[in-house]
Structures are given as C-alpha cells and as structure tokens.
Design a protein around this motif. Sequence first.
Motif, PDB file in Angstrom:
ATOM      1  N   THR A   1       1.033  -0.842  -0.444  1.00  0.00           N
ATOM      2  CA  THR A   1       0.011   0.128   0.082  1.00  0.00           C
ATOM      3  C   THR A   1       0.561   1.127  -0.455  1.00  0.00           C
ATOM      4  OG1 THR A   1       0.337  -0.440   2.218  1.00  0.00           O
ATOM      5  CG2 THR A   1      -1.917  -1.000   1.339  1.00  0.00           C
ATOM      6  N   GLY A   2       2.175   1.415   0.026  1.00  0.00           N
ATOM      7  CA  GLY A   2       2.970   2.160   0.232  1.00  0.00           C
ATOM      8  C   GLY A   2       3.453   2.724  -1.029  1.00  0.00           C
ATOM      9  N   SER A   3       3.283   3.765  -0.923  1.00  0.00           N
ATOM     10  CA  SER A   3       4.265   4.550  -2.267  1.00  0.00           C
ATOM     11  C   SER A   3       5.678   5.376  -3.261  1.00  0.00           C
ATOM     12  CB  SER A   3       3.225   5.763  -2.785  1.00  0.00           C
ATOM     13  OG  SER A   3       3.531   6.536  -2.291  1.00  0.00           O
ATOM     14  N   VAL A   4       5.862   5.067  -3.735  1.00  0.00           N
ATOM     15  CA  VAL A   4       7.543   5.388  -3.847  1.00  0.00           C
ATOM     16  C   VAL A   4       7.136   6.467  -4.941  1.00  0.00           C
ATOM     17  CG1 VAL A   4       9.534   4.830  -4.813  1.00  0.00           C
ATOM     18  CG2 VAL A   4       8.270   2.977  -3.747  1.00  0.00           C
ATOM     19  N   GLN A   5       7.750   7.587  -4.457  1.00  0.00           N
ATOM     20  CA  GLN A   5       8.283   8.912  -5.691  1.00  0.00           C
ATOM     21  C   GLN A   5       9.343   8.298  -6.464  1.00  0.00           C
ATOM     22  OE1 GLN A   5       5.248  11.455  -5.675  1.00  0.00           O
ATOM     23  NE2 GLN A   5       5.108   9.796  -4.000  1.00  0.00           N
ATOM     24  N   PRO A   6       9.444   9.189  -7.976  1.00  0.00           N
ATOM     25  CA  PRO A   6       9.886   8.989  -8.724  1.00  0.00           C
ATOM     26  C   PRO A   6      11.187   9.504  -8.656  1.00  0.00           C
ATOM     27  CG  PRO A   6       8.035   9.556 -10.070  1.00  0.00           C
ATOM     28  CD  PRO A   6       7.967   9.704  -8.480  1.00  0.00           C
ATOM     29  N   GLY A   7      12.124   8.961  -8.227  1.00  0.00           N
ATOM     30  CA  GLY A   7      13.503   9.340  -8.054  1.00  0.00           C
ATOM     31  C   GLY A   7      13.593   8.743  -6.200  1.00  0.00           C
ATOM     32  N   GLY A   8      12.885   8.379  -5.360  1.00  0.00           N
ATOM     33  CA  GLY A   8      12.799   8.229  -4.138  1.00  0.00           C
ATOM     34  C   GLY A   8      13.075   6.945  -4.090  1.00  0.00           C
TER      35      GLY A   8
ATOM     36  N   VAL B   1      16.493  13.924 -13.644  1.00  0.00           N
ATOM     37  CA  VAL B   1      15.799  13.781 -14.021  1.00  0.00           C
ATOM     38  C   VAL B   1      15.106  12.140 -13.321  1.00  0.00           C
ATOM     39  CG1 VAL B   1      12.711  13.221 -14.983  1.00  0.00           C
ATOM     40  CG2 VAL B   1      14.646  14.476 -16.389  1.00  0.00           C
ATOM     41  N   PRO B   2      14.122  12.189 -11.991  1.00  0.00           N
ATOM     42  CA  PRO B   2      14.094  12.048 -10.984  1.00  0.00           C
ATOM     43  C   PRO B   2      13.266  10.492 -12.730  1.00  0.00           C
ATOM     44  CG  PRO B   2      11.932  13.215 -10.680  1.00  0.00           C
ATOM     45  CD  PRO B   2      13.380  13.591 -11.309  1.00  0.00           C
ATOM     46  N   LEU B   3      13.807   8.861 -12.019  1.00  0.00           N
ATOM     47  CA  LEU B   3      13.291   7.791 -12.356  1.00  0.00           C
ATOM     48  C   LEU B   3      11.863   7.244 -10.806  1.00  0.00           C
ATOM     49  CD1 LEU B   3      15.408   6.017 -14.568  1.00  0.00           C
ATOM     50  CD2 LEU B   3      13.734   8.087 -15.029  1.00  0.00           C
ATOM     51  N   ARG B   4      10.880   6.244 -11.741  1.00  0.00           N
ATOM     52  CA  ARG B   4      10.484   4.674 -11.089  1.00  0.00           C
ATOM     53  C   ARG B   4      11.213   4.152 -10.905  1.00  0.00           C
ATOM     54  NH1 ARG B   4       5.639   5.410  -7.617  1.00  0.00           N
ATOM     55  NH2 ARG B   4       4.827   6.798  -9.530  1.00  0.00           N
ATOM     56  N   SER B   5      12.246   3.880 -10.698  1.00  0.00           N
ATOM     57  CA  SER B   5      12.705   2.405  -9.868  1.00  0.00           C
ATOM     58  C   SER B   5      12.154   1.111 -10.147  1.00  0.00           C
ATOM     59  CB  SER B   5      13.690   2.504  -8.645  1.00  0.00           C
ATOM     60  OG  SER B   5      14.761   1.592  -8.855  1.00  0.00           O
ATOM     61  N   VAL B   6      13.078   0.318 -10.596  1.00  0.00           N
ATOM     62  CA  VAL B   6      12.185  -0.966 -10.313  1.00  0.00           C
ATOM     63  C   VAL B   6      12.838  -1.451  -8.863  1.00  0.00           C
ATOM     64  CG1 VAL B   6      13.218  -2.401 -12.039  1.00  0.00           C
ATOM     65  CG2 VAL B   6      11.468  -3.248 -11.243  1.00  0.00           C
ATOM     66  N   ASP B   7      13.077  -0.948  -8.740  1.00  0.00           N
ATOM     67  CA  ASP B   7      14.171  -1.462  -7.725  1.00  0.00           C
ATOM     68  C   ASP B   7      13.212  -0.772  -6.000  1.00  0.00           C
ATOM     69  OD1 ASP B   7      15.335  -3.011  -5.314  1.00  0.00           O
ATOM     70  OD2 ASP B   7      17.532  -2.424  -6.110  1.00  0.00           O
TER      71      ASP B   7
END
Length: 301
Positions: free
Chosen positions: A40-47, A145-151
């Motif tokens: 349920t947690g969210s990950v911001q791009p680059g975070g 530019v921040p990315l949404r990481s698969v890891d």
Amino acid sequence: MRFQLTEEQRALRGAVRDVVGRRSAAAPSWLVAQFPAPLTGSVQPGGSQFGLDRGLWRDLGDLGFFSLRLPEADGGAGLGLPEAVLAFEEAGRALVPGPLVATHLAAGEVPGAATGEVVVAAVDGRLVEWLAEADVVRPGAEGAVPLRSVDPLTPLHRVPAPGRTDPVAVLLTAAEQLGTAARACELAVQHARTREQFGQPIGAFQAVKHLCAQLLVRVEVARAAVYAAAVTADRADIAAARLLADEAAVRGARDCLQVHGGMGFTWESEVHLLLKRAWVRAQRGGANTESEELLAADLVA
C-alpha cells in the motif's frame, strides 16, 4: 592462473560478510520492519521507501571498505583490485543499498568518503543512484530527472548525457552482480532441498535439478572471469567479466524465482529483490552494448 584465496583475503571476505550480514537489506526480518505495508506504500519517482542506512555506511567505513585501495600512507589498506572485488561480491550478495561504487572510487579525493562519513553519488552511464541522499554528487548530474525505479531499494535519476565509464566501476559492478548471482544459487538450492511436493523434495525433479545446475555453472564461470579481470585489470577482460556477471545475476535470479514459484515475489522472500537489483545494476555504465563493442574491437585488433 590460480584463484586460491590467501588467508588474508578470506579474512577480509569474512569480515565484510559479518558486517553486512547483521544489517542486510535482503534479510526478511529487516525487510518487514522497513516495509510495514509494502503493497500500500507509494514510492515517488527518484525516491525510496526508506532512507540510506548511515549507520551501516559508517560501519563499512570503519571496516575500510571504501579505503581498501588507498595507500597506507593516506590512511588506506594499500590493497588491490582483487581484494576490492571480494568485498563488493559480499556487498552484492547481501544487497547492500547505496552508491557503494561511487563512494569507493571517491575515497582519497572527497574528504570523508574513505571513512563512510560522506556518501558520494556519481553518474554511471545515464543513471545516478541515490542522488537525493548523497552528500556529494560528482559532475555530470546536471538536469537529472527522477525515475520510478523497479528496485524499491535503489532510487534513480536519469541524466541527459551519458557519463564516462570507469573500468574499475564496471568491474566492481560485475563483482556485485556475482555476489547476487551466488546468493540466488544458494536460495534456489536451499528451497529445492526443503520444499516438498508429491511426497519428496522438489529438487528430486529433473526440471528443478537442471535449473539449479545451470545456476551454479553461470556463477562459477562468472566468478572465474571476474577474479581474472581483477588480476589483469585489462579492459577487455573487465568487459567479458561484466557480461558474464550480468547474465549470471539476471538469469540466476529469474531461475531462482522459478524454483520458488509464486512465493518468490512475496515480501517475505528476498528473491524478487535479487532480481530487481540485478536489473538495475545491468543498466549501469559498461552494460551489454558497451562491453560487447569493446570486446568486438579487441578481437578485431
């Protein structure tokens, strides 16, 4: 060429394994504590869903992880690439998060990097890992530019122009991939021995046996190549080692996941993290195309 480790090298490998094993990102109990509600947690791009473990970073600094190759006169251990490869192999096995390679390469240049007091991020190809949490960012990250990481354990940024690829960075990345591949092999074999279906361990079935055997072969071939490249420091040897290590890590983690079945992607298991980290590392500088072109040029020459 002999690859028998010396007593000092075995002691170094054991010391690194002991330190990272106590606070490993791959340990299920540690993972559950960091991800109380991972779905349920969210990950911001680059975070990332958690911050960099500064305590572990300082522990690595106290161990001499970042200053291994610095001369003793400069406060380092005065060791070479073979010892650094052994240390990074253990870090890859434990999925230690953070810009380990960049900080190791900055030791001796950036004050505090050698002791683990300062975290350094650097452009590796078109990627920057842990940009937001680094104390020092090497040149080349302008316009990132921040990315949404698969890891979920590795926040990423993309830069508009590729950075210069340091051969040592390529080799140390290969060592990390080797450690991840070895861990995937260990987990697959362990699960194949203990998981039972139809009244017997699943390792008794030929299909699972073949997967485990292929895992081991890829690990040992990659290990020979990585260790040899650490001795020769030849760019072509490093390129070959990187290709073999990337394959061993990515295919090994996928096969390990296959052995585990659906439970391999649950948050109680570290298997999916091995695969995701292997994917991310495989995109660093010195990856497939670059290493393949270097090897082709060497063969033509």
